[in-house]
Enzyme design. Structure first.
Site: not given
Ligand code: G6P
Length: 439
Positions: A151, A172, A202, A253
């Site tokens: 990311n 993603c 996002h 998002y």
């Molecule tokens: C979603 C997004 C990812 C992000 C993740 C965060 O899947 O698409 O970009 O990394 O959420 O998850 P977390 O458990 O790290 O908050």
């Protein structure tokens, strides 16, 4: 069945077992056999990587998949013979994510690891390291594909496409999350659902939904499914009429852009009452997860993994790997160079778009023009992204300032400057490209 070697950067990530679980499924289904897997991490991540590796070996043994799974601190050794390199790194670890979420809040701006100033700081740290990785891929395994999950995924992919020459695309799990939601609502197998996706990572939109190739978008937008989506995206229920008007399902998002005040208020409250931000929560979840992974008799994915946000991330990556290896076309939304697929954005920029993936890699599919109501936002954020890549690569302080000033969540030049100074100071050890630069 084709055999392959995979290398994974960020091998100590608590997400890794999900990826391995997906790899085992692909072998089980006869799609491909990852007979060798090389995990790589930085020295600070070694202990976690060994824990995850041992657990992954138990998972593979239980399900009978033969595989040589090794761990490395030197990525160049790990790349030897790899056909796919999956990058899921977090430069600076959770501490850096914590800063990404807390620094903007100090300036009255939302704190998020991919969107807004937090994502900007993350990009400044991650892009140079990702370009170093790409150089090593080109040196050691030049025919390999570099799959980027690091990311902010779209921004890092933009940098890789612009500056590396490696075969790459970004991933993603947000679009597949929508697809899975639709399949569940219709009680059908996800393979029967397809979508038109366009925009940026996002910041993408589903503009078409099909069941067995038949358009079911209006049916879904009029059904109770929409309410479930709104709830999952944390949008207020009455917002449904606006989505019907736009005829779009936005990535969750969009909440940060459209409900900024609500987000800011709740984030500030969480910090005040000691709950902290998502980073604090993830650190708590990870502690529990690693306790599970360490159990010598655990050989199945623990249910706590669902508390992380990346559900289905392995499906996206491994469907693409399988399609490339077997030259067997599959459609999915990925981050690739636009090449005219998303009207209203330049052909050379990276977009998140429905692609057909086959032996040549992902080919973006032409999309209809996004409505004016959202295209302006997409274009503005792409401007911010281009400037952020320039700032990250060149250590260009002016580009960094204008990147932040162009971000829709940053309220003006005074805030942009104050946030930039704070980010550069807080991240100093990870931003050598800005050493000695005047702000
Ligand atoms: C979603 C997004 C990812 C992000 C993740 C965060 O899947 O698409 O970009 O990394 O959420 O998850 P977390 O458990 O790290 O908050």
């Amino acid at each position: 069945m084709k055999t392959v070697k995979l290398a994974v950067l960020g091998g100590g990530s608590s997400y890794l077992p999900e990826l391995l679980d997906g790899v085992i499924k692909k072998w089980d289904q006869g799609e491909f056999h990852a007979e060798s897997i090389a995990l790589v991490d930085v020295p600070e991540g070694k202990e976690r990587m060994e824990t995850v590796a041992a657990f992954s070996r138990r998972m593979m043994a239980k399900r009978g998949m033969p595989c040589r799974l090794e761990t490395f601190l030197d990525r160049r050794e790990a790349f030897d013979g790899a056909s796919f390199v999956i990058s899921q790194i977090r430069v600076g670890g959770m501490k850096a994510r914590w800063n990404d979420e807390h620094v903007p809040l100090r300036h009255g701006v939302i704190g998020q690891e991919t969107t807004g100033p937090g994502g900007f700081a993350n990009a400044l740290r991650t892009i140079p390291v990702s370009l170093d990785i790409a150089r090593d891929v080109l040196d050691i395994c030049p025919d390999a594909w570099l799959l980027n999950f690091s990311n902010p995924s779209g921004l890092v992919t933009e940098a890789l496409v612009r500056h590396s020459g490696v075969k790459t695309f970004g991933l993603c799990n947000v679009p597949i999350g929508i697809k899975m939601g639709v399949a569940k609502a219709l009680s059908v197998d996800p393979s029967r659902v397809s979508m038109d996706v366009s925009g940026l990572n996002h910041l993408s939109f589903v503009t078409g939904l099909y069941l067995d190739g038949n358009d079911v978008f209006d049916r879904l937008l009029e059904s109770p499914v929409l309410a479930a989506f709104l709830q999952a995206m944390k949008f207020p229920p009455e917002f449904g009429r606006y989505l019907r008007y736009l005829r779009l399902i936005p990535a969750s998002y969009l909440y940060y852009y459209w409900f900024t005040d609500r987000v800011l208020k709740s984030q500030l409250e969480d910090v005040q009452k000691g709950t902290g931000t998502r980073a604090d929560e993830v650190m708590r979840v990870e502690k529990e997860l690693f306790k599970e992974y360490e159990k010598p008799d655990l050989a199945d994915l623990p249910s706590d993994l669902k508390k992380r946000g990346g559900a289905f991330y392995s499906d996206v990556a491994l469907a693409a790997v399988s399609a490339i290896l077997r030259n067997s076309p599959v459609e999915e939304a990925l981050n690739v160079q636009n090449r005219g697929a998303v009207p209203g954005l330049e052909p050379d920029v990276v977009v998140e778009v429905s692609c057909m993936v086959d032996g040549r890699g992902p080919q973006p599919l032409s999309q209809k023009r996004l409505p004016t109501e959202v295209l302006g936002l997409v274009r503005q954020v792409k401007g911010y992204e281009i400037l952020t890549v320039k700032a990250a690569v060149e250590g260009d302080a002016e580009a960094a300032f204008f990147a932040l000033l162009n971000h829709p969540l940053v309220p003006g030049a005074d805030a942009a400057l104050a946030i930039l100074k704070d980010i550069l100071e807080t991240n100093r050890e990870h931003l050598p490209q800005f050493k000695g630069k005047r702000i």
